[in-house]
Motif scaffolding. Structure first.
Motif, PDB file in Angstrom:
ATOM      1  N   LEU A 166     -32.422 -44.553 -29.799  1.00 45.74           N
ATOM      2  CA  LEU A 166     -32.290 -44.718 -28.360  1.00 45.74           C
ATOM      3  C   LEU A 166     -31.929 -43.388 -27.699  1.00 45.74           C
ATOM      4  O   LEU A 166     -30.955 -42.736 -28.089  1.00 45.74           O
ATOM      5  CB  LEU A 166     -31.233 -45.766 -28.030  1.00 45.74           C
ATOM      6  CG  LEU A 166     -31.471 -47.164 -28.606  1.00 45.74           C
ATOM      7  CD1 LEU A 166     -30.445 -48.145 -28.046  1.00 45.74           C
ATOM      8  CD2 LEU A 166     -32.882 -47.650 -28.334  1.00 45.74           C
ATOM      9  N   ASP A 278     -29.292 -49.935 -22.484  1.00 42.51           N
ATOM     10  CA  ASP A 278     -28.750 -50.713 -23.600  1.00 42.51           C
ATOM     11  C   ASP A 278     -27.581 -51.548 -23.087  1.00 42.51           C
ATOM     12  O   ASP A 278     -26.742 -51.056 -22.325  1.00 42.51           O
ATOM     13  CB  ASP A 278     -28.288 -49.755 -24.707  1.00 42.51           C
ATOM     14  CG  ASP A 278     -27.807 -50.506 -25.927  1.00 42.51           C
ATOM     15  OD1 ASP A 278     -28.619 -51.189 -26.569  1.00 42.51           O
ATOM     16  OD2 ASP A 278     -26.599 -50.398 -26.235  1.00 42.51           O
ATOM     17  N   GLU A 279     -27.526 -52.812 -23.500  1.00 43.95           N
ATOM     18  CA  GLU A 279     -26.482 -53.711 -22.993  1.00 43.95           C
ATOM     19  C   GLU A 279     -25.088 -53.265 -23.410  1.00 43.95           C
ATOM     20  O   GLU A 279     -24.118 -53.423 -22.656  1.00 43.95           O
ATOM     21  CB  GLU A 279     -26.716 -55.150 -23.479  1.00 43.95           C
ATOM     22  CG  GLU A 279     -27.944 -55.818 -22.885  1.00 43.95           C
ATOM     23  CD  GLU A 279     -29.216 -55.469 -23.646  1.00 43.95           C
ATOM     24  OE1 GLU A 279     -29.143 -54.593 -24.545  1.00 43.95           O
ATOM     25  OE2 GLU A 279     -30.271 -56.043 -23.345  1.00 43.95           O
ATOM     26  N   GLU A 280     -24.964 -52.689 -24.591  1.00 42.49           N
ATOM     27  CA  GLU A 280     -23.640 -52.335 -25.103  1.00 42.49           C
ATOM     28  C   GLU A 280     -23.204 -50.930 -24.697  1.00 42.49           C
ATOM     29  O   GLU A 280     -22.017 -50.632 -24.658  1.00 42.49           O
ATOM     30  CB  GLU A 280     -23.633 -52.457 -26.623  1.00 42.49           C
ATOM     31  CG  GLU A 280     -23.888 -53.882 -27.118  1.00 42.49           C
ATOM     32  CD  GLU A 280     -23.877 -53.978 -28.632  1.00 42.49           C
ATOM     33  OE1 GLU A 280     -23.686 -52.913 -29.279  1.00 42.49           O
ATOM     34  OE2 GLU A 280     -24.048 -55.087 -29.163  1.00 42.49           O
ATOM     35  N   LEU A 284     -27.168 -45.157 -23.008  1.00 49.12           N
ATOM     36  CA  LEU A 284     -28.385 -45.133 -23.812  1.00 49.12           C
ATOM     37  C   LEU A 284     -29.463 -45.988 -23.141  1.00 49.12           C
ATOM     38  O   LEU A 284     -29.151 -46.949 -22.434  1.00 49.12           O
ATOM     39  CB  LEU A 284     -28.128 -45.646 -25.227  1.00 49.12           C
ATOM     40  CG  LEU A 284     -27.112 -44.876 -26.069  1.00 49.12           C
ATOM     41  CD1 LEU A 284     -26.902 -45.579 -27.408  1.00 49.12           C
ATOM     42  CD2 LEU A 284     -27.565 -43.427 -26.288  1.00 49.12           C
ATOM     43  N   ARG A 286     -32.604 -48.488 -23.759  1.00 55.48           N
ATOM     44  CA  ARG A 286     -33.154 -49.376 -24.795  1.00 55.48           C
ATOM     45  C   ARG A 286     -34.661 -49.507 -24.703  1.00 55.48           C
ATOM     46  O   ARG A 286     -35.348 -49.658 -25.716  1.00 55.48           O
ATOM     47  CB  ARG A 286     -32.496 -50.761 -24.672  1.00 55.48           C
ATOM     48  CG  ARG A 286     -33.071 -51.811 -25.614  1.00 55.48           C
ATOM     49  CD  ARG A 286     -32.335 -53.123 -25.478  1.00 55.48           C
ATOM     50  NE  ARG A 286     -32.419 -53.677 -24.131  1.00 55.48           N
ATOM     51  CZ  ARG A 286     -33.457 -54.385 -23.675  1.00 55.48           C
ATOM     52  NH1 ARG A 286     -34.519 -54.599 -24.442  1.00 55.48           N
ATOM     53  NH2 ARG A 286     -33.450 -54.862 -22.438  1.00 55.48           N
ATOM     54  N   ASP A 287     -35.220 -49.436 -23.476  1.00 50.62           N
ATOM     55  CA  ASP A 287     -36.647 -49.685 -23.307  1.00 50.62           C
ATOM     56  C   ASP A 287     -37.107 -49.045 -22.004  1.00 50.62           C
ATOM     57  O   ASP A 287     -36.290 -48.592 -21.178  1.00 50.62           O
ATOM     58  CB  ASP A 287     -36.922 -51.188 -23.283  1.00 50.62           C
ATOM     59  CG  ASP A 287     -38.347 -51.531 -23.699  1.00 50.62           C
ATOM     60  OD1 ASP A 287     -39.171 -50.603 -23.814  1.00 50.62           O
ATOM     61  OD2 ASP A 287     -38.627 -52.734 -23.895  1.00 50.62           O
TER      62      ASP A 287
END
Length: 522
Positions: A166, A278-280, A284, A286-287
């Motif tokens: 990521l 990124d959820e966490e 970062l 994620r997509d």
């Protein structure tokens, strides 16, 4: 209000290089990355951006030019003389703090990277989450232009689309800009608008082009020198950047035509992009969704930082980025208002008045050697010594000398190429024999030395007006470039001269260094 905590204005994600005397105003220590607002506030303490990806550097400079024009009021021709107003800003020694704070206070909510619920993420289109297939996104490997994706070869690193590393928000942010300015044409992720799904994009406004920028001792000088005087008809209420739009444009409608320098700098993208965090870890990505911005039509391709030239078919096009072409070979097209040449090159408009900021500006060339569609070859990043003091308006007598030096260097480089190719064909006794190896070696030996020769003679030119010949010796210059071509030719062809056939081939082809066989008079 958006709930996204990640704001481009404040997050330290833009890499910079500080001047040697710049202290941190709070801790006394300097950080290598700062937020977008601090880039403007501290531009006088910053030597330059430190972005390792040249097309991202070129793209961010255009964003910063537009912001500089806004916060200084130089986005309109009046009131008063535009050049004098720019000089007043230069005399202050920094960009106006009040102007920066006022502008970002108005548009702060438009600089969130992810937007939050109901928000509009910076330089992105949140509608893609609904209009594109979430199971068939572009992915982060496609977003990051130095990574391999799909079935492409791996050059810089290995990666996997199924389990990618990521990227950081900073890396994604810079590559987001690369897509807006340098994105390819052709097949992309499908986007459905008004019940019609299509998957074809138009190339970005800087695709394949080499971008030229005046560069000062500080980013403050660089940004002021990079501004182009707007036409008197430009109004800031109409000449808007994407983050200033009240509504996002209709993808089914023709793309809006830029109405001034700010929209021309920032609102010519043919691609729509949306980052998915990124959820966490919001730091970062994620997509990513990457697709077309407008179904039909193309924004007129016009840019004040490109050398525009005319093709044999009479079409206007920007000089392309080529990694193997040294920047000095473009110098007369940068300094002269009407350079000579069959392609009728036009000086980038930014150089019309950049020298008013400083006579000691350098030229920075940034780009991406690539094809119109998917193929990307190599980044291009080059700079000159201080040269804008030799611009034609300041030193008109040096103009012919600069042009002639460049022409002589080019001429003997081209003659060398013809000579080694002819020698190889004769040695192989095959007119179609591939002489690529010899030609490449000859070029590698000639051009770096020719560049050093050019700059040495360039620095010796007299722009004071006292010497009528400006210190230019045509015969000595010609002999110097010819000597370099002869040296490269002898070195490259030397390995075959031990045989009679080889020696004959090399001897007969040498005439190309002097212009080729003389034509017989009728």
């Amino acid at each position: 209000m958006p709930t996204d905590p990640y704001n481009v204005l404040y997050e330290p994600e833009i890499p910079v290089r500080w001047v040697s005397t710049a202290p941190d105003p709070v801790t006394g220590q300097l950080t290598g990355r700062i937020g977008l607002q601090d880039v403007l506030l501290r531009s006088a303490d910053i030597a330059s951006l430190a972005i390792p990806v040249p097309p991202a550097h070129s793209a961010l400079l255009r964003i910063l030019y537009a912001l500089t024009a806004r916060v200084t009021g130089l986005d309109e021709a009046g009131p008063g003389d535009w050049g004098e107003r720019r000089q007043q800003v230069l005399d202050e020694g920094r960009l106006p703090v009040d102007g920066i704070e006022k502008y970002f206070a108005e548009y702060r909510d438009r600089f969130f990277l992810y937007g939050g619920e109901g928000g509009r993420p910076w330089m992105q289109d949140p509608r893609l989450a609904e209009q594109c297939d979430p199971d068939n996104t572009a992915g982060v490997n496609k977003l990051i232009v130095t990574r391999p994706s799909g079935n492409n070869h791996a050059w810089f690193r290995h990666g996997s689309d199924s389990a990618p590393d990521l990227p950081t928000a900073s890396e994604a942010l810079l590559n987001l800009l690369v897509w807006h300015y340098y994105g390819p044409s052709g097949r992309c992720s499908a986007r459905e608008v008004n019940g019609v799904k299509t998957a074809s994009a138009t190339a970005g406004p800087l695709r394949t082009a080499l971008s030229y920028h005046p560069e000062g001792d500080t980013l403050f000088e660089t940004l002021l020198a990079g501004l182009v005087p707007p036409e008197t008809t430009v109004r800031r209420t109409e000449d808007r950047c994407p983050w200033e739009w009240d509504e996002l444009p209709d993808p089914d409608a023709p793309p809006p035509v830029p109405s001034g320098p700010c929209s021309r700098l920032t609102a010519c993208s043919q691609h729509a992009v949306l980052l998915v965090p990124d959820e966490e870890n919001k730091g970062l990505i994620r997509d990513a969704y990457i697709t077309w911005a407008y179904r039909t039509g193309r924004i007129p391709r016009d840019d004040n930082y490109l050398i525009w030239q005319i093709s044999q078919q009479g079409n206007r096009y920007p000089r392309p980025a080529k990694a193997d072409r040294a920047l000095w070979r473009d110098l007369d097209a940068l300094l002269l208002h009407e350079p000579v040449g069959a392609s009728q090159p036009q000086q980038p408009k930014v150089f019309d008045a950049a020298f008013e900021v400083s006579e000691f500006l350098r030229v920075r060339a940034l780009g991406f050697e690539q094809e119109g569609q998917a193929k990307d070859t190599q980044f291009v990043d080059a700079s000159t010594p201080p040269v804008l003091g030799y611009v034609e308006k300041l030193a008109p007598r040096t103009a012919p000398a600069v042009a002639r030096m460049r022409q002589l260097g080019e001429m003997y480089g081209q003659r060398l190429d013809r000579a080694v190719k002819r020698a190889w064909a004769a040695y192989m006794d095959d007119a179609k024999a591939d002489a690529g190896t010899w030609a490449a070696e000859a070029a590698a030996r000639y051009w770096p030395k020719a560049e050093a020769e050019f700059w040495a003679r360039f620095r010796s030119l007299d722009r004071s007006g006292r010497a009528l010949d400006v210190g230019f010796d045509p015969a000595a210059t010609r002999a110097a470039f010819l000597g370099l071509a002869q040296e490269a030719y002898d070195t490259v062809t030397g390995s075959v001269t031990r045989t009679l056939r080889g020696a004959k081939a090399v001897s007969n082809a040498r005439v190309e260094l002097y212009g080729g066989p003389r034509k017989k008079r009728a």
